[in-house]
Scaffold this motif. Sequence first.
Motif, mmCIF file in Angstrom:
data_model
loop_
_atom_site.group_PDB
_atom_site.id
_atom_site.type_symbol
_atom_site.label_atom_id
_atom_site.label_comp_id
_atom_site.label_asym_id
_atom_site.label_seq_id
_atom_site.Cartn_x
_atom_site.Cartn_y
_atom_site.Cartn_z
ATOM 1 N N GLU A 195 0.802 -1.067 -0.245
ATOM 2 C CA GLU A 195 -0.245 0.106 0.213
ATOM 3 C C GLU A 195 0.734 1.306 0.011
ATOM 4 O O GLU A 195 0.469 2.227 -0.657
ATOM 5 C CB GLU A 195 -1.014 0.170 1.189
ATOM 6 C CG GLU A 195 -2.010 -0.965 1.181
ATOM 7 C CD GLU A 195 -2.956 -1.168 2.343
ATOM 8 O OE1 GLU A 195 -2.311 -0.677 3.625
ATOM 9 O OE2 GLU A 195 -3.912 -1.501 2.450
ATOM 10 N N GLU A 199 -7.040 2.302 -10.947
ATOM 11 C CA GLU A 199 -7.164 3.766 -11.666
ATOM 12 C C GLU A 199 -5.522 4.179 -11.949
ATOM 13 O O GLU A 199 -5.489 5.054 -12.792
ATOM 14 C CB GLU A 199 -7.464 4.520 -10.412
ATOM 15 C CG GLU A 199 -9.119 4.157 -10.006
ATOM 16 C CD GLU A 199 -9.613 4.979 -8.884
ATOM 17 O OE1 GLU A 199 -8.883 5.682 -8.130
ATOM 18 O OE2 GLU A 199 -10.643 4.502 -8.533
ATOM 19 N N SER A 205 -1.583 10.707 -2.736
ATOM 20 C CA SER A 205 -2.130 9.378 -2.532
ATOM 21 C C SER A 205 -3.806 9.223 -2.592
ATOM 22 O O SER A 205 -4.217 10.277 -2.216
ATOM 23 C CB SER A 205 -1.509 8.723 -1.379
ATOM 24 O OG SER A 205 -2.080 9.356 -0.116
ATOM 25 N N ARG A 206 -4.239 8.236 -2.845
ATOM 26 C CA ARG A 206 -5.817 7.923 -3.080
ATOM 27 C C ARG A 206 -6.201 7.226 -1.820
ATOM 28 O O ARG A 206 -5.469 6.319 -1.467
ATOM 29 C CB ARG A 206 -6.059 7.474 -4.268
ATOM 30 C CG ARG A 206 -5.664 8.292 -5.497
ATOM 31 C CD ARG A 206 -6.370 9.730 -5.468
ATOM 32 N NE ARG A 206 -6.303 10.224 -6.745
ATOM 33 C CZ ARG A 206 -5.700 11.439 -7.058
ATOM 34 N NH1 ARG A 206 -4.741 11.906 -6.095
ATOM 35 N NH2 ARG A 206 -5.537 11.942 -8.307
ATOM 36 N N GLN A 236 -8.342 -1.384 -6.516
ATOM 37 C CA GLN A 236 -9.029 -0.152 -7.217
ATOM 38 C C GLN A 236 -8.141 0.793 -7.389
ATOM 39 O O GLN A 236 -8.019 1.633 -8.646
ATOM 40 C CB GLN A 236 -10.254 0.459 -6.345
ATOM 41 C CG GLN A 236 -11.415 -0.621 -6.225
ATOM 42 C CD GLN A 236 -12.563 -0.201 -5.281
ATOM 43 O OE1 GLN A 236 -12.515 0.759 -4.488
ATOM 44 N NE2 GLN A 236 -13.802 -0.542 -5.819
ATOM 45 N N ARG A 237 -7.452 1.243 -6.478
ATOM 46 C CA ARG A 237 -6.279 2.391 -6.723
ATOM 47 C C ARG A 237 -5.239 1.913 -7.661
ATOM 48 O O ARG A 237 -4.813 2.646 -8.169
ATOM 49 C CB ARG A 237 -5.575 2.589 -5.390
ATOM 50 C CG ARG A 237 -6.629 3.171 -4.320
ATOM 51 C CD ARG A 237 -5.986 3.126 -2.908
ATOM 52 N NE ARG A 237 -4.690 3.813 -2.840
ATOM 53 C CZ ARG A 237 -3.794 3.420 -1.785
ATOM 54 N NH1 ARG A 237 -4.031 2.899 -0.879
ATOM 55 N NH2 ARG A 237 -2.470 4.135 -1.792
ATOM 56 N N ARG A 238 -4.784 0.749 -7.545
ATOM 57 C CA ARG A 238 -4.084 -0.059 -8.699
ATOM 58 C C ARG A 238 -4.475 0.305 -10.194
ATOM 59 O O ARG A 238 -3.807 0.996 -10.881
ATOM 60 C CB ARG A 238 -3.703 -1.511 -8.418
ATOM 61 C CG ARG A 238 -2.987 -2.060 -9.478
ATOM 62 C CD ARG A 238 -3.117 -3.554 -9.705
ATOM 63 N NE ARG A 238 -4.635 -3.851 -9.774
ATOM 64 C CZ ARG A 238 -5.015 -5.023 -9.454
ATOM 65 N NH1 ARG A 238 -4.306 -6.121 -8.854
ATOM 66 N NH2 ARG A 238 -6.448 -5.324 -10.026
ATOM 67 N N GLU A 271 1.439 7.006 -6.640
ATOM 68 C CA GLU A 271 0.200 7.908 -7.123
ATOM 69 C C GLU A 271 0.516 9.332 -6.552
ATOM 70 O O GLU A 271 0.189 10.156 -7.398
ATOM 71 C CB GLU A 271 -0.776 7.619 -5.922
ATOM 72 C CG GLU A 271 -1.620 6.024 -6.151
ATOM 73 C CD GLU A 271 -2.580 5.855 -4.987
ATOM 74 O OE1 GLU A 271 -3.630 5.246 -5.290
ATOM 75 O OE2 GLU A 271 -2.361 6.242 -3.833
ATOM 76 N N GLY A 310 1.244 4.063 -2.885
ATOM 77 C CA GLY A 310 0.940 5.529 -2.452
ATOM 78 C C GLY A 310 2.132 6.537 -2.993
ATOM 79 O O GLY A 310 1.738 7.508 -3.529
#
Length: 403
Positions: free
Chosen positions: A228, A253, A242-243, A249-251, A235, A232
């Motif tokens: 994680e 996006e 960071s999201r 989901q973050r990956r 991101e 971040g």
Amino acid sequence: MTVILDRPYQFVPPSRGNLWPALIQRFRVVDHYLRKKEGVVSYECRNLDVFQQSLARGDGILLAPNHCRYADPLVMGWPARHAKTPVYAMASWHLFNESWFDSFAIRRMGAFSIFREGSDRKALDTAIEILAAAERPLIVFPEGTTNRTNDVLKPLLDGVTFMARASARRRAKQQGGNVVMHPIAIKYLCKTKIDPWAHHQLSRMESHLGWTTSPSRSIRQRTIRLAEALLGLREVQYLGSSRAGELHQRRDELIEYLLSTTETRLQMPSSDPDVRTRVRAIRTKVSAKWFTENPDEQERLRLRNDVVAADLAQELVSYPNCYLESADVTDSRIVETIQRMQESLWGKADVGIELHAVIEFDSEIAIPAEKAPRGVEDPLITELRDRLSSMIARLSKESRPID
């Protein structure tokens, strides 16, 4: 960066003689290299007899293994040793540009280059010629690239079965005989309990990020927490911050942002849902622009950054959904994830954990001379994927579970 921009592509043919492969096998060069560079210290070959039967019949033989580690091509040297046959292998051109020694060695072991960033008629013709003549077994990794997720098979490239069918047609016309394909599952098992190694490697990465070690957390919890954190950082690098949200989901996006912004800059919008297909298209476009349009220094820097973004997208898609869920997580999945994160941080993974390679052969798939039916997936690809997936799923149960 996996796209070679220092010089244009030139086909590297295989070394045809048998002396070098014999010397490499006799002096156990593969064994020493795998132990030192990849941590693979032992192996076993399963169902090797089905491969030996194809050799005895004189078939043209295509060996189609899964591809989860850089060690895979050399690991395939072990069944070749037991079957007493040299082999050929198709290898990405960037591997011939790592160092003069690597280029020298992999050619002498029977490898020839394939240009992933464009069409490569010479490589295709060489592969078809080898199979049609039944000169030696030919190793082709149908996933195309390595992914470091041993328990998940990535989408297969249809070029593998195109090549196989073309060689079957040529063999039928020239001298008769069959071309067959053997699915092969390679599975890496940890020789000992991973706890001391894993805790030490996690502490190294946590220290690199300025964290203090968290002894109360389990290996799985610490691994997920680091994944994680590294996501971040990416991101922040590309999105500015960071999201929040689920890790997968973050990956996804971030992958979409990397690919869509690069495609827009290169004026090549894509609606293809497959990340690897889009990554290959970006690499192809960058290579073409670099060598045909004579870009200035600023544009060259942008093109390099385009490749870096595409490579990152491919790296991110190699973190499968639910790979570290408590119900399924194993020691080998933890090791793969830690090593993948180390490659992202430092460009090199620690190989201090000893691995045992299982190389399991499946019975042959007869290759028909007819072209694949149009408008549907080639039945050969379907069968190959189903067999590999079944073998990998079964072998994954041999890893130790982790709480």
